[in-house]
Design a protein around this motif. Structure first.
Motif, PDB file in Angstrom:
ATOM      1  N   MET A   1      14.277 -13.004  33.259  1.00 55.11           N
ATOM      2  CA  MET A   1      15.098 -12.858  34.434  1.00 55.11           C
ATOM      3  C   MET A   1      16.096 -13.969  34.402  1.00 55.11           C
ATOM      4  O   MET A   1      15.497 -15.077  34.127  1.00 55.11           O
ATOM      5  CB  MET A   1      14.343 -12.720  35.589  1.00 55.11           C
ATOM      6  CG  MET A   1      14.956 -12.611  36.885  1.00 55.11           C
ATOM      7  SD  MET A   1      14.153 -12.252  38.050  1.00 55.11           S
ATOM      8  CE  MET A   1      13.451 -10.677  37.896  1.00 55.11           C
ATOM      9  N   ASP A   2      17.299 -13.701  34.541  1.00 58.06           N
ATOM     10  CA  ASP A   2      18.150 -15.160  34.694  1.00 58.06           C
ATOM     11  C   ASP A   2      17.874 -16.011  36.009  1.00 58.06           C
ATOM     12  O   ASP A   2      18.328 -15.522  37.068  1.00 58.06           O
ATOM     13  CB  ASP A   2      19.604 -14.679  34.464  1.00 58.06           C
ATOM     14  CG  ASP A   2      20.662 -15.873  34.376  1.00 58.06           C
ATOM     15  OD1 ASP A   2      20.166 -16.953  34.568  1.00 58.06           O
ATOM     16  OD2 ASP A   2      21.733 -15.831  34.117  1.00 58.06           O
TER      17      ASP A   2
ATOM     18  N   SER B   1       7.625  -9.585  28.249  1.00 60.15           N
ATOM     19  CA  SER B   1       9.144  -9.238  28.130  1.00 60.15           C
ATOM     20  C   SER B   1       9.070  -7.567  28.236  1.00 60.15           C
ATOM     21  O   SER B   1       8.448  -7.133  27.628  1.00 60.15           O
ATOM     22  CB  SER B   1       9.651  -9.945  27.185  1.00 60.15           C
ATOM     23  OG  SER B   1       9.481 -11.329  27.191  1.00 60.15           O
TER      24      SER B   1
ATOM     25  N   GLU C   1      14.037  -9.678  28.078  1.00 58.41           N
ATOM     26  CA  GLU C   1      13.915 -10.388  29.353  1.00 58.41           C
ATOM     27  C   GLU C   1      12.436 -10.668  29.880  1.00 58.41           C
ATOM     28  O   GLU C   1      11.774  -9.601  29.790  1.00 58.41           O
ATOM     29  CB  GLU C   1      14.553  -9.363  30.398  1.00 58.41           C
ATOM     30  CG  GLU C   1      14.837 -10.136  31.821  1.00 58.41           C
ATOM     31  CD  GLU C   1      16.083 -11.116  31.891  1.00 58.41           C
ATOM     32  OE1 GLU C   1      16.000 -12.002  32.407  1.00 58.41           O
ATOM     33  OE2 GLU C   1      17.052 -10.849  31.069  1.00 58.41           O
TER      34      GLU C   1
END
Length: 127
Positions: free
Chosen positions: A1-2, A50, A54
């Protein structure tokens, strides 16, 4: 997640506390096809989960002060200020279970219990 895209109040991380990390790795990798990788964390063993590229969650052994607790999945909500959120939770009738503290290289977090008894973690990420 950014983490740069996260906003105050958004769920941002999920974490399994378990008595059998090895068994949990095997189970969830087989069940969902998750990528499972041990990562270096100061003073502890931690496993990142992940989906594709992500990172979305992690797992770790139950901490010593929670050994009587059953394994549990927990959620983290991003906040602008962990300390202020902890204070506000108490004022609203909540109880702090893990006081605000730093996770080196990650951010600052705490765990609280709402007035009905449900637990939730909040986090402010660094960087």
């Amino acid at each position: 997640m950014d983490k740069k895209l996260l906003k105050h109040g958004m769920f941002s991380w999920f974490e399994l506390l378990t008595s059998d990390v090895k068994g949990a790795k095997k189970f969830y990798k087989s069940l969902f096809g998750w990528k499972i990788a041990d990562v270096k964390m100061p003073g502890m063993k931690y496993t990142a989960i992940s989906v594709g590229e992500e990172q979305v969650a992690g797992m770790m052994s139950l901490p010593p002060n929670a050994k009587k607790m059953p394994p549990i999945w927990g959620a983290y909500v991003t906040v602008d200020d962990v300390d202020a959120t902890a204070e506000k939770a108490v004022k609203l009738g909540g109880k702090i279970l893990v006081p605000p503290q730093d996770i080196p290289g990650v951010g600052r977090f705490c765990v609280f219990q709402d007035p009905q008894g449900a637990m939730l973690s909040v986090i402010t990420y660094t960087g």
